[in-house]
Structure formats: structure tokens, C-alpha cells
Design a protein around this motif. Structure first.
Motif, PDB file in Angstrom:
ATOM      1  N   HIS A 123       0.758  -1.270   0.021  1.00 17.61           N
ATOM      2  CA  HIS A 123       0.073   0.016   0.011  1.00 17.61           C
ATOM      3  C   HIS A 123       0.786   1.460  -0.152  1.00 17.61           C
ATOM      4  O   HIS A 123       0.252   2.412   0.066  1.00 17.61           O
ATOM      5  CB  HIS A 123      -1.028   0.129   1.318  1.00 17.61           C
ATOM      6  CG  HIS A 123      -2.061  -1.139   1.079  1.00 17.61           C
ATOM      7  ND1 HIS A 123      -3.088  -1.055   0.216  1.00 17.61           N
ATOM      8  CD2 HIS A 123      -2.155  -1.955   1.926  1.00 17.61           C
ATOM      9  CE1 HIS A 123      -3.910  -2.159   0.457  1.00 17.61           C
ATOM     10  NE2 HIS A 123      -3.294  -2.852   1.491  1.00 17.61           N
ATOM     11  N   ARG A 130      -8.763   1.275   2.259  1.00 15.15           N
ATOM     12  CA  ARG A 130      -7.257   1.082   2.262  1.00 15.15           C
ATOM     13  C   ARG A 130      -6.531   1.477   0.831  1.00 15.15           C
ATOM     14  O   ARG A 130      -5.807   0.752   0.274  1.00 15.15           O
ATOM     15  CB  ARG A 130      -6.538  -0.318   2.778  1.00 15.15           C
ATOM     16  CG  ARG A 130      -6.350  -0.098   4.244  1.00 15.15           C
ATOM     17  CD  ARG A 130      -5.470  -0.991   4.648  1.00 15.15           C
ATOM     18  NE  ARG A 130      -4.771  -0.923   6.058  1.00 15.15           N
ATOM     19  CZ  ARG A 130      -4.105  -1.583   6.832  1.00 15.15           C
ATOM     20  NH1 ARG A 130      -3.542  -2.842   6.187  1.00 15.15           N
ATOM     21  NH2 ARG A 130      -3.692  -1.155   8.062  1.00 15.15           N
ATOM     22  N   LYS A 161      -0.673   5.040  -4.286  1.00 18.31           N
ATOM     23  CA  LYS A 161      -0.433   4.381  -3.012  1.00 18.31           C
ATOM     24  C   LYS A 161      -0.159   5.564  -1.889  1.00 18.31           C
ATOM     25  O   LYS A 161      -0.055   6.671  -2.214  1.00 18.31           O
ATOM     26  CB  LYS A 161       0.831   3.477  -3.063  1.00 18.31           C
ATOM     27  CG  LYS A 161       0.624   2.288  -4.055  1.00 18.31           C
ATOM     28  CD  LYS A 161       1.823   1.318  -3.885  1.00 18.31           C
ATOM     29  CE  LYS A 161       1.525   0.046  -4.618  1.00 18.31           C
ATOM     30  NZ  LYS A 161       2.751  -0.820  -4.665  1.00 18.31           N
TER      31      LYS A 161
END
Length: 759
Positions: free
Chosen positions: A319, A616, A624
Motif C-alpha cells: 500500500h 485502504r 499508494k
């Protein structure tokens, strides 16, 4: 029975000083709340009004933006919220007779406290060029004057449209729509002076300029770090949430240059146990030097990197972006440099690290103590780095929590009050309303003041607020405002900005949050967005302070019709009659507001989408969450100087002064005090109780002086001092701002203390 306003300014030349308190709220807060409310509203009105504050069928507090819990107390308000309500719902009135009796030149010599205590504005008022008295004016004539001045401009970009955080979503949406149909993005707002640094840092790193936590996340956290914030005065209902978090097992680290009573112990007035004993909140107090926060979080990040098994490697890999460059910079963090920058001990930082490593779910909360420095944006980016290392964004009980100050300041930005709008937002406006919005960026607050100063802006229109008192570099700001052709303020009460005017000036009185809003289609409600992205309705219940008031949406709609005329196909008259039609357009323009009218009918409101929190997913340029690796900065302090932060007293909300005491800090009957560490004072040979002038020092060489401050020996961080704004805004240079965000650097002002001639 309510009391009458003061006839003269109270004398403040001998403040009484006692030691600081070590607990907030409790019986003293109840007593003070009831006394202030009774003075402004009387007994019966106090009871009827306060029981509607922050209720699902009531009105949103016009104070701070802290969210309401699902299950609410009958008294769902704090002491300072009650003061804000009392000042708005006051029975005192400022009528045309008041202005006939008080010339503007005389009012300009009054304190902000005295002006605010006079009561609610009742009529539109006009100050003609060369005149010294405001006179009543018809609404239509007032709109004619604004239209005349706007039509005389060489470009729409010579007009400025400022917004205060009190403005509702509906009014804010219409306001930005009007400005952009006129042809400008000059939409400075109070965010430019407070959390702009937060938005700048968060947009770059996680893809959205808002906090990532909800109220329930605080209750589920293992560790909450409260940095650069004083909840006990600025967001008192936050203390209830921290108390609940502590009861659920959370630990709390407080990072602040001053010890604050609210973070030491909270005596919850809602429970007998709270009233008697209260709850200790802070487990570890890091008394940091002003501006040392970036260095602290950088060193903590180095120590986390050096601890085996401390990283959330899966989260980082899946992420995040930029980890290697960040890690290289973080590993170079130096202990000695950090101790110098922060003023902390090695043991205290080691203790903080133990608490961080023991936490699975960590939240970092912050406010102006982090956002108003030159290096505020990299500081907040470093906080994000800290959370990313252990996967503390996008899971329950963890995340970023910038705590907004004013009740709808976040909502106004969501509605498009921004001088640098996103192209997608402008595209949506164009598609919905059929005009081409301007694409060139407009002025923020600092650039707006420069434009007025330099003659590049000639009309200043403010939707609420007290721009002159809130802005930096007071003498420069006031001189700039006086260069305007026209200044216009949509206001509920008298303030400093009404007496520092352009060649001509208008005061347009408006409904408050507490008041019933009746339009042609029936009774209306407005909506607000709290600090955690929850949107809900607000319904005033009191009769308006005067039959001559207009609501903010009505003011904007009528002004737009007069200024834009038949060239605009926007249904301004329809918007004024029925605010539901405004919400229908918001739903089609702004993501997250689909079915706006249906969803806001839920008494609890609804949460706006937040991709990092909900999925997320990080809508940044890289797709990201971004680690960053800025060089560590901290303010340099010349010998014999102190680093000053401007702050609020407990009898204050933003620039509104409710009284002359700061109960938790032991100050009574005066605001011109400067808090100085006793060891610093001894080195500077400055006695407690002596009087000094605060003299600002900055690279432009201009002397900025705030005279006649009583020295109070106080347990501040070494090298640091504190004094109240707006009295000390005169010391903040207009051009001393945060990199990237351009927020005034009001928390790191280098000053020298000179013995006052009045001593």
C-alpha cells in the motif's frame, strides 16, 4: 433576566495571577456556563436553548467541529460551546440607534471584547465614503452598492470572497458558485490560517486532505498521541472521547510546550464520579519545544526502523510508495540534534517508543501547534510516515486525526470554498450549471491581504468571521483593508472588521444557527460536516433576533440575482425558497453526496466516503500512500530571545472574546499577559509581574511591537513563551508562512522582551 452590555471597556492593566489548574471541567465549568448564559439569555431562554444544542432534532453548536456521539446526553455541549450559543442567542441588540450614537472612529478604539458584548446586529448598515457613522439601508439598496462596485472592477479577480467556518454547506455552495459565475477563484477562507498545512500534507501522502478516523476509532485505539493541541479549551467535548478511550484501555501521550489542565485530568460533569474525582488522561507528557515535532517523529521513525519486527511489512509492500528513500533519511536521524530541537530527554523519548511499540492501533491527533510553523507540512508528513510504518491507516482504531476548529470549516472546503479548486470539481460545476468556471488559481488569505495592500484587489466580501482580527501582521492587514473601495461583512455580531473599512462599507446581518429559518416553501434546515467527515442537519428553533435579518443562502441568492442578472441561468430564486434544491445540485456536483436530501433525513446523518479509511485505497499521484523524506527543520533561536506562540484563553473562541479570564492557566481580569519559563525569565532578568513590550524579530528588519504585557512565570518549555491572540497577531509577519500551505507561522515568532515604558 439577561444583563445589559458593558458601557465602557473594562480596565485590564492589572491581571490577577494564580497557579495553573490541574483538572478541567467539573463544577467550576457548570457554574461558569450558567453564569455566562444567564447574562446573555436569561434563565428561561438558557434552558430552552442549551437543551437543543447538538441534538438530533436541534442545531449544531456554532463553536468547534468535534463530532457528536450516537447516544447523546441531554446536555450535549461543553462550557465553551455554551458560551458560543449564548453570544448568538443573546437578548442584547445593536440597532441603528447604537450606530447613530457611536462613530466608527470611536468604535475603532474599543476592544474586541466590548464590541462583541453589545449584542446582535438587527439591520443592514451602510458607511458612506467619508462618513463616520453607519446608517440603516434597505437590503435591495445594499445589493445595488455591491453590484455597482463589482461592475466597476477591471476584472472579477479584483474581488475577494472570504468565508468563515461557521457558514453552512448550503450557503457555502451558493457562495462559491456565485464567485465562479462572476469569474474568480478568489475564495480565501479561515482554513488558510489554520489546517491548510494538514490538507496540503495529507493530500500528498494519503490522497485526501481530511482525517481518517471516526469517533468509534478513538474508543478502539491502543494509543492516542495528542500533539500541539489543547482540547480542554479548544475542543472540550473531545475530553469525553479520550476519557472513554482510557476506560477501554488506551494510553495517551501528550506532546505540547505547555501543560494543559484538560489533558491532565478531566472532571466529566455528566457523571457523579467525574465531578468528584475525574479521570487522569495523559500517561506521558512530552513537553516539547515549539517547532520540534518533526524532529521527534523523525527520531521515533528511526527507532521503529531499528526495532526488529516493528514494521508492518505487508502493508508497506502492498500500500505504500517511497519507503526506501524515507528509510534512508530516517536512519540518519541524530539523537543530539533531536534533543536540541525538542528540548526532551532521552529517557522520555525511549518511554514514548515503548508505548508506540506496544500499540497495535495508534491515532495521532493534532491542531494549530503543528500547523502554524514554517515547516508544518513536512512535520505532518512525518506524522503520516510514523503511522504508515506500522500500518496505522485504514484499520479500525488507527489513523490521522487533525482536529478542526470551527463547526463547518471542513464542510465549506468540501463545498468548493478553495482558491485552488480541483479540475474535476470545476468540470462538474460546468456540466451542472452550464457556464465555464475560471481555471486560474485565486488568492488565499495571505495573498488576498497582499492584493489589497498593493491595489490589486478593491472589493472585499466576507461571509462571516472577523478577518481583520484573525489575520497576521495586524498593522499591515488593517492598512490593506482601508485601501479597498468596498468592504462587506455578513455577520451576526459587531466585531473589529466592521470598524476597519474600505472607502465604503456594508454590514449585512444574518440569521444564526440557533434561529428559525422560514422561507417561501416553509421552514428550512441547513447541513454541516464535522471534523470526522460526518454530515448532518442543523435546525434553529429561536425566533430571529430581528425581522430584518436574512439567511446566508438568501443573501447570496439575492446578491447573485442582482449582480449576475439575466446572464445567469442558475435558479437563484428557487434556491432561496427551498434549500432542498441546493442539496439536489450538491448531490450532482460533489462526490459522496448522492441522495443528499434522503440521507440527511437520518437524524444521525451520514459519513462521507474516505478511501484510505474505508478501502485502504490511496488516491494519490502514485496510487499508494506516500512516504516522504524532507530534511528535518526546527526554529533557530538567537541568544537572549524567546520563541512565542499565539494561543487562545479559556474565555475565547477564535477571535470572539467571551471574558477576560483564563481559568485553567490561573489568569483573571486581563489578556495582555506573556507566559515565560521562570528559568528563562531569570536569565533575561525579567521579574514575575513586571511589564514588557513584545518585539518581533524577522528577516525583513521591520519592528513589530505589542506593548504592555504582564510577565507571568509559567511552566512553559524552555526558550518558549505564549500570549493570546488577536492581541499578538501584530507580531506575526505577513510573509512568515508555512512552506507549501502558506499558513501564517503564528506558533514560532521570535521575540525579545523589552521593559515597558508603562511599567
Amino acid at each position: 433576566m439577561a444583563s445589559k452590555p458593558p458601557k465602557s471597556d473594562p480596565v485590564q492593566d492589572a491581571p490577577q495571577v494564580a497557579g495553573p489548574k490541574h483538572a478541567a471541567a467539573g463544577l467550576p465549568a457548570i457554574g461558569h456556563t450558567l453564569r455566562i448564559a444567564q447574562q446573555q439569555m436569561g434563565v428561561r431562554r438558557t434552558a430552552l436553548t442549551l437543551l437543543r444544542v447538538n441534538q438530533k432534532d436541534g442545531f449544531d453548536c456554532p463553536g468547534c467541529a468535534w463530532p457528536e456521539p450516537e447516544h447523546r446526553h441531554a446536555a450535549e455541549f461543553c462550557e465553551n460551546g455554551a458560551k458560543a450559543v449564548a453570544e448568538e442567542a443573546t437578548l442584547r441588540r445593536v440597532t441603528p440607534d447604537f450606530f447613530a450614537a457611536h462613530p466608527v472612529s470611536g468604535l475603532a478604539g474599543r476592544s474586541g471584547y466590548w464590541l462583541g458584548q453589545q449584542g446582535r446586529l438587527t439591520h443592514p448598515m451602510y458607511l458612506a465614503e467619508g462618513a463616520d457613522h453607519y446608517e440603516p439601508i434597505a437590503w435591495e439598496r445594499a445589493f445595488d452598492i455591491v453590484a455597482e462596485e463589482l461592475a466597476a472592477l477591471g476584472s472579477p479577480d479584483e474581488a475577494l470572497f472570504y468565508t468563515s467556518g461557521r457558514t453552512s454547506n448550503e450557503a457555502a455552495f451558493l457562495y462559491q458558485l456565485f464567485a465562479r459565475e462572476l469569474g474568480t477563484n478568489n475564495l480565501p477562507d479561515c482554513s488558510n490560517m489554520c489546517h491548510e498545512s494538514s490538507g496540503s500534507a495529507l493530500n500528498e501522502t494519503i490522497g485526501i486532505g481530511k482525517g481518517s478516523v471516526l469517533l468509534d476509532d478513538l474508543y478502539r485505539a491502543d494509543l492516542i498521541i495528542v500533539a500541539g493541541q489543547n482540547p480542554g479549551t479548544n475542543h472540550p467535548r473531545m475530553l469525553s472521547a479520550l476519557e472513554k478511550a482510557k476506560a477501554n484501555g488506551a494510553k495517551i501521550i501528550t506532546v505540547n510546550p505547555l501543560p494543559e489542565a484538560g489533558m491532565e485530568r478531566f472532571k466529566n460533569p455528566q457523571t457523579p464520579q467525574g465531578m468528584l474525582k475525574g479521570a487522569a488522561l495523559t500517561d506521558l507528557f512530552l513537553q516539547i519545544r515549539l517547532g520540534g515535532d518533526q524532529a521527534l517523529f523523525r527520531l521515533l521513525n528511526k527507532l521503529i526502523l531499528d526495532t526488529e519486527g516493528a514494521l508492518d511489512d505487508t502493508f508497506i509492500a502492498e500500500h505504500t510508495h517511497g519507503f526506501e528513500d524515507f528509510a534512508q533519511a530516517a536512519r540518519a536521524a541524530d539523537w543530539e540534534e533531536t534533543l536540541t530541537a525538542t528540548g526532551l530527554t532521552r529517557d522520555s523519548i525511549d518511554e514514548a517508543l515503548k508505548m508506540v511499540l506496544a500499540s497495535r492501533r495508534t491515532i495521532v491527533c493534532w491542531a494549530m501547534g503543528l500547523t502554524q510553523h514554517k515547516h508544518s507540512v513536512p512535520t505532518i508528513r512525518e506524522v503520516v510516515n510514523f503511522l504508515l510504518l506500522r500500518g496505522n491507516i485504514g484499520r479500525p482504531g488507527a489513523g490521522v486525526c487533525p482536529v478542526r476548529g470551527h463547526s463547518n470549516v471542513q464542510g465549506d472546503r468540501t463545498m468548493g470554498i478553495f482558491e485552488r479548486p480541483a479540475p474535476a470539481f470545476l468540470d462538474a460545476l460546468e456540466k451542472e450549471f452550464g457556464f465555464k468556471p475560471p481555471r486560474e488559481h485565486g488568492y488565499d488569505v495571505v495573498r488576498a491581504i497582499r492584493a489589497l495592500r498593493d491595489g490589486d484587489a478593491k472589493v472585499f466580501f466576507a461571509m462571516g468571521g472577523n478577518f481583520v482580527a484573525a489575520s497576521p501582521d495586524t498593522e499591515v492587514t488593517e492598512a490593506a483593508m482601508r485601501r479597498a473601495r468596498l468592504t462587506v461583512h455578513v455577520s451576526t455580531k459587531l466585531n473589529r472588521s466592521h470598524v476597519v473599512t474600505g472607502a465604503r462599507a456594508l454590514i449585512l446581518p444574518t440569521l444564526g444557527r440557533t434561529e428559525r429559518d422560514l422561507q417561501d416553501s416553509g421552514e428550512q434546515f441547513v447541513t454541516v460536516e464535522d471534523s470526522m467527515g460526518m454530515v448532518h442537519a442543523s435546525r434553529g428553533r429561536l425566533e430571529p433576533a430581528s425581522p430584518h435579518l436574512l439567511s446566508e443562502p438568501a443573501i447570496v441568492a439575492r446578491l447573485a440575482r442582482r449582480v449576475l442578472g439575466e446572464a445567469s441561468t442558475t435558479p437563484w430564486e428557487e434556491f432561496e425558497k427551498d434549500y432542498a434544491t441546493i442539496r439536489e445540485r450538491v448531490a450532482r456536483v460533489i462526490p459522496g453526496f448522492q441522495d443528499f436530501n434522503a440521507r440527511v433525513a437520518d437524524p444521525a446523518g451520514f459519513a462521507l466516503p474516505h478511501a484510505p479509511r474505508d478501502e485502504r485505497r490511496f488516491p494519490t499521484a502514485t496510487g499508494k500512500a506516500n512516504f516522504t523524506a524532507a530534511p528535518v527543520e526546527h526554529p533557530e533561536l538567537p541568544e537572549g530571545r524567546l520563541l512565542l506562540q499565539t494561543l487562545r484563553s479559556h474565555d475565547q473562541y477564535n477571535t470572539t472574546i467571551y471574558g477576560l479570564d483564563d481559568r485553567y492557566r490561573g489568569i483573571k481580569n486581563g489578556r495582555r499577559v506573556v507566559l515565560v519559563n521562570p528559568d528563562d525569565a531569570r536569565e533575561l532578568k525579567i521579574a514575575d509581574g513586571s511589564y514588557v513590550d513584545l518585539v518581533g524579530e524577522w528577516k525583513d528588519g521591520v519592528e513589530r511591537r505589542a506593548p504592555g504585557f504582564r510577565v507571568v512565570h509559567y511552566p512553559t518549555a524552555r526558550g518558549c513563551a505564549a500570549a493570546y491572540y488577536p492581541e499578538t497577531n501584530v507580531l506575526v509577519p505577513l510573509d512568515s508562512t508555512a512552506d507549501t500551505s502558506n499558513t501564517p507561522a503564528s506558533k514560532s515568532v521570535v521575540v525579545r522582551l523589552e521593559q515597558s515604558t508603562a511599567d
